[in-house]
Motif scaffolding. Structure first.
Motif, PDB file in Angstrom:
ATOM      1  N   ALA A   1       1.134  -1.249  -0.407  1.00 40.80           N
ATOM      2  CA  ALA A   1       0.268  -0.633   0.220  1.00 40.80           C
ATOM      3  C   ALA A   1       0.646   0.903   0.062  1.00 40.80           C
ATOM      4  CB  ALA A   1      -0.602  -0.355   1.608  1.00 40.80           C
ATOM      5  N   LEU A   2       2.027   1.608   0.279  1.00 41.59           N
ATOM      6  CA  LEU A   2       3.016   2.843   0.504  1.00 41.59           C
ATOM      7  C   LEU A   2       3.146   3.331  -1.016  1.00 41.59           C
ATOM      8  CD1 LEU A   2       5.891   1.153   2.619  1.00 41.59           C
ATOM      9  CD2 LEU A   2       3.933   2.686   3.291  1.00 41.59           C
ATOM     10  N   PRO A   3       3.269   2.500  -1.990  1.00 38.41           N
ATOM     11  CA  PRO A   3       2.777   3.786  -3.618  1.00 38.41           C
ATOM     12  C   PRO A   3       2.188   4.149  -3.464  1.00 38.41           C
ATOM     13  CG  PRO A   3       3.769   1.444  -3.562  1.00 38.41           C
ATOM     14  CD  PRO A   3       3.443   1.200  -2.085  1.00 38.41           C
ATOM     15  N   PHE A   4       0.889   3.441  -3.228  1.00 35.77           N
ATOM     16  CA  PHE A   4      -0.345   5.351  -3.339  1.00 35.77           C
ATOM     17  C   PHE A   4      -0.192   5.415  -2.145  1.00 35.77           C
ATOM     18  CE2 PHE A   4      -4.881   5.386  -1.391  1.00 35.77           C
ATOM     19  CZ  PHE A   4      -5.136   5.122  -2.686  1.00 35.77           C
ATOM     20  N   LEU A   5      -0.132   5.232  -0.709  1.00 35.36           N
ATOM     21  CA  LEU A   5      -0.075   6.095   0.148  1.00 35.36           C
ATOM     22  C   LEU A   5       1.014   7.355   0.559  1.00 35.36           C
ATOM     23  CD1 LEU A   5      -0.361   3.778   2.802  1.00 35.36           C
ATOM     24  CD2 LEU A   5      -1.920   5.139   2.172  1.00 35.36           C
ATOM     25  N   ALA A   6       2.196   7.357  -0.467  1.00 37.22           N
ATOM     26  CA  ALA A   6       3.487   7.708  -0.546  1.00 37.22           C
ATOM     27  C   ALA A   6       2.513   8.817  -1.998  1.00 37.22           C
ATOM     28  CB  ALA A   6       4.446   7.072  -1.251  1.00 37.22           C
ATOM     29  N   ALA A   7       2.052   8.408  -3.151  1.00 30.68           N
ATOM     30  CA  ALA A   7       1.752   9.635  -3.825  1.00 30.68           C
ATOM     31  C   ALA A   7       0.670  10.542  -3.399  1.00 30.68           C
ATOM     32  CB  ALA A   7       0.685   8.685  -5.147  1.00 30.68           C
ATOM     33  N   ARG A   8      -0.055   9.962  -2.028  1.00 31.58           N
ATOM     34  CA  ARG A   8      -0.768  11.116  -2.175  1.00 31.58           C
ATOM     35  C   ARG A   8      -0.970  11.156  -0.564  1.00 31.58           C
ATOM     36  NH1 ARG A   8      -2.106   7.432  -5.473  1.00 31.58           N
ATOM     37  NH2 ARG A   8      -4.535   7.593  -6.911  1.00 31.58           N
ATOM     38  N   LYS A   9       0.779  11.075  -0.392  1.00 31.07           N
ATOM     39  CA  LYS A   9       1.004  11.424   0.997  1.00 31.07           C
ATOM     40  C   LYS A   9       0.295  12.204   2.129  1.00 31.07           C
ATOM     41  CE  LYS A   9       3.813  15.681  -1.325  1.00 31.07           C
ATOM     42  NZ  LYS A   9       4.120  16.517  -2.255  1.00 31.07           N
ATOM     43  N   SER A  10      -0.240  10.525   2.395  1.00 34.22           N
ATOM     44  CA  SER A  10      -1.383   9.964   3.403  1.00 34.22           C
ATOM     45  C   SER A  10      -0.579   9.699   4.788  1.00 34.22           C
ATOM     46  CB  SER A  10      -2.281   9.239   2.379  1.00 34.22           C
ATOM     47  OG  SER A  10      -2.749   9.454   1.767  1.00 34.22           O
ATOM     48  N   HIS A  11       0.492  10.354   4.894  1.00 36.23           N
ATOM     49  CA  HIS A  11       0.746  10.135   6.452  1.00 36.23           C
ATOM     50  C   HIS A  11       0.218   9.974   7.461  1.00 36.23           C
ATOM     51  CE1 HIS A  11       4.141  13.273   3.696  1.00 36.23           C
ATOM     52  NE2 HIS A  11       4.449  11.397   3.187  1.00 36.23           N
ATOM     53  N   ASP A  12      -0.816  10.695   7.436  1.00 32.62           N
ATOM     54  CA  ASP A  12      -1.806  10.694   8.714  1.00 32.62           C
ATOM     55  C   ASP A  12      -1.622   8.495   9.585  1.00 32.62           C
ATOM     56  OD1 ASP A  12      -3.464  10.218   6.546  1.00 32.62           O
ATOM     57  OD2 ASP A  12      -4.651  10.870   7.369  1.00 32.62           O
ATOM     58  N   LEU A  13      -2.691   8.408   7.882  1.00 32.47           N
ATOM     59  CA  LEU A  13      -3.153   6.669   7.931  1.00 32.47           C
ATOM     60  C   LEU A  13      -1.485   6.067   8.374  1.00 32.47           C
ATOM     61  CD1 LEU A  13      -4.994   6.863   4.493  1.00 32.47           C
ATOM     62  CD2 LEU A  13      -5.264   7.149   6.821  1.00 32.47           C
ATOM     63  N   VAL A  14      -0.460   6.462   7.762  1.00 34.31           N
ATOM     64  CA  VAL A  14      -0.069   5.797   7.889  1.00 34.31           C
ATOM     65  C   VAL A  14       1.127   6.153   8.866  1.00 34.31           C
ATOM     66  CG1 VAL A  14       3.028   5.046   7.543  1.00 34.31           C
ATOM     67  CG2 VAL A  14       1.121   5.769   5.481  1.00 34.31           C
ATOM     68  N   ALA A  15       1.051   6.518  10.326  1.00 29.21           N
ATOM     69  CA  ALA A  15       1.408   7.865  11.599  1.00 29.21           C
ATOM     70  C   ALA A  15      -0.033   6.567  12.423  1.00 29.21           C
ATOM     71  CB  ALA A  15       1.015   8.918  11.484  1.00 29.21           C
ATOM     72  N   ARG A  16      -0.903   6.409  11.916  1.00 27.98           N
ATOM     73  CA  ARG A  16      -1.393   5.639  12.806  1.00 27.98           C
ATOM     74  C   ARG A  16      -1.678   4.184  12.824  1.00 27.98           C
ATOM     75  NH1 ARG A  16      -4.996  10.067  11.512  1.00 27.98           N
ATOM     76  NH2 ARG A  16      -6.358   8.986  10.014  1.00 27.98           N
ATOM     77  N   CYS A  17      -1.295   3.728  11.648  1.00 24.04           N
ATOM     78  CA  CYS A  17      -0.700   2.284  11.628  1.00 24.04           C
ATOM     79  C   CYS A  17       0.094   2.180  12.288  1.00 24.04           C
ATOM     80  CB  CYS A  17      -1.466   1.857   9.923  1.00 24.04           C
ATOM     81  SG  CYS A  17      -0.233  -0.045  10.046  1.00 24.04           S
ATOM     82  N   LEU A  18       1.179   3.333  12.578  1.00 21.37           N
ATOM     83  CA  LEU A  18       2.085   2.680  12.699  1.00 21.37           C
ATOM     84  C   LEU A  18       2.604   3.210  14.723  1.00 21.37           C
ATOM     85  CD1 LEU A  18       4.457   4.378  10.875  1.00 21.37           C
ATOM     86  CD2 LEU A  18       4.888   1.886  11.007  1.00 21.37           C
ATOM     87  N   THR A  19       1.158   3.100  14.893  1.00 18.47           N
ATOM     88  CA  THR A  19       1.209   3.935  16.411  1.00 18.47           C
ATOM     89  C   THR A  19       0.345   2.617  17.157  1.00 18.47           C
ATOM     90  OG1 THR A  19       0.756   6.465  16.154  1.00 18.47           O
ATOM     91  CG2 THR A  19       0.118   5.187  18.203  1.00 18.47           C
ATOM     92  N   ALA A  20      -0.604   2.372  16.190  1.00 25.64           N
ATOM     93  CA  ALA A  20      -1.518   1.039  16.518  1.00 25.64           C
ATOM     94  C   ALA A  20      -0.148  -0.269  17.025  1.00 25.64           C
ATOM     95  CB  ALA A  20      -2.769   0.286  15.561  1.00 25.64           C
TER      96      ALA A  20
END
Length: 357
Positions: free
Chosen positions: A120-139
């Motif tokens: 999923a990272l290419p998709f998230l990187a393209a859209r700069k969806s860092h908040d989704l990545v951050a909450r995932c890593l926090t969980a």
């Protein structure tokens, strides 16, 4: 402060919950059917604790477009920032004193080993969806810290601070995909939020029959425990404040009923099942409908989070003899039952009660 450890003998029960909100006809009152902002946030974190990829899984198929064209430099930058998170000074400052810093590295490593996350990272990187990545890593990080079954409990405030710092380390996030996905996540997760959970709480408690074992164990061994607790109290010079969590609060309450302990000025029950057991006429020392004995002179404060299904308000059963203090652990059930001690409101309530005695 004196402790009275008896958990190894009796364990901790999970039989109780907050006051029932159903109407007399079994319907849900209209003022309890609206999902609030905090309800939705609590529900989303309940899903993230169980499945850290919950939001990301919703985002990827929900957003049209092909992420395969994302620049390798953009993807590499996101990956590099994820790997560097454990070494960021702002993140390291959030590690509690005495706690292993390797938990951060374990969390990042666990996430990067997950093929669904990395896909999923290419998709998230393209859209700069860092908040989704951050909450995932926090969980993931919360799960790593708590998975050994120790005493570590990550508070809601600590959790929120952590994911905000993670987000900044990843480059922050624009408004857009993250917000839309979170809204969709809230909508999807709302079946776990307060209105629905409370509506079905009776069935949830009925299904929790294994937890009755702790209650039965306490009922079988309760008298020696209450005697032991009373003896410990009498050994302490000066005024005493009794503080008990969960079944410990039941033991403290029943000790005050069964024994004349004039030096006890304050009883604080936290996440208590006293009202539930009293309503079932299942307390060993205090029958349903009976007044509290004259020697029960301690001021009683009952701390409860309405989202904790293992806690009851007491004022309806003990009118004029107890003060219910409602707090918000900001955690979903069942985490709410163990999160009182990471909630500042609880300590403020105890401090205020002590100062008033």
């Amino acid at each position: 402060m004196e402790t009275c450890s008896w958990g190894d003998v009796l364990g901790v029960t999970s039989v109780s919950g907050p006051a029932e909100d159903d109407g007399a006809d079994g319907s849900t009152p209209s003022n309890d059917t609206r999902l609030t902002w905090s309800d939705a946030e609590r529900a989303v974190w309940a899903r993230l604790y169980d499945d850290p990829l919950f939001e990301i899984r919703l985002a990827v198929p929900a957003e049209p477009g092909d992420a395969s064209s994302v620049s390798p430099r953009v993807l590499d930058l996101l990956l590099s920032r994820i790997r560097k998170i454990p070494d960021e000074p702002a993140v390291q400052e959030l590690v509690p004193p005495g706690e292993c810093q390797d938990h951060l590295r374990e969390a990042v490593a666990d996430a990067l080993r997950n093929t669904e996350f990395t896909a999923a990272l290419p998709f998230l990187a393209a859209r700069k969806s860092h908040d989704l990545v951050a909450r995932c890593l926090t969980a993931v990080h919360v799960r790593v810290r708590e998975r050994d079954g120790g005493t570590v409990v990550v508070s809601a405030a600590e959790r929120d601070l952590l994911w905000r710092v993670f987000e900044k380390c990843l480059g922050s996030a624009p408004l857009g995909l993250g917000d839309r996905t979170r809204a969709a996540a809230w909508s999807t997760a709302q079946h776990m939020a307060r209105p629905v959970v409370r509506r079905h709480r009776g069935r949830l408690l009925t299904r929790a029959t294994p937890a009755l074992g702790d209650i039965l164990l306490y009922q079988a061994r309760g008298k020696p425990l209450r005697t032991f607790l009373a003896e410990r109290v009498r050994e302490i010079p000066g005024p005493v404040a009794l503080l008990g969590h969960s079944l410990g609060g039941v033991a403290c309450f029943e000790s005050l009923v069964a024994h004349d302990l004039p030096n006890v000025r304050l009883l604080v029950t936290v996440g208590s099942q006293v009202p539930y057991l009293y309503g079932l006429d299942a307390l060993a020392t205090h029958r349903l409908g009976a007044p509290l004995p004259d020697h029960f002179r301690a001021r009683w404060v009952n701390v409860v989070d309405q989202e904790d299904l293992l806690a009851f308000t007491a004022k309806d059963h003990f009118e004029g003899r107890v003060t219910d203090v409602e707090v918000d652990t900001r955690e979903p059930f069942p985490r709410a039952h163990g999160s009182y001690w990471t909630t500042p409101q609880v300590y403020e309530a105890v401090r205020a009660a002590v100062e008033e005695c």
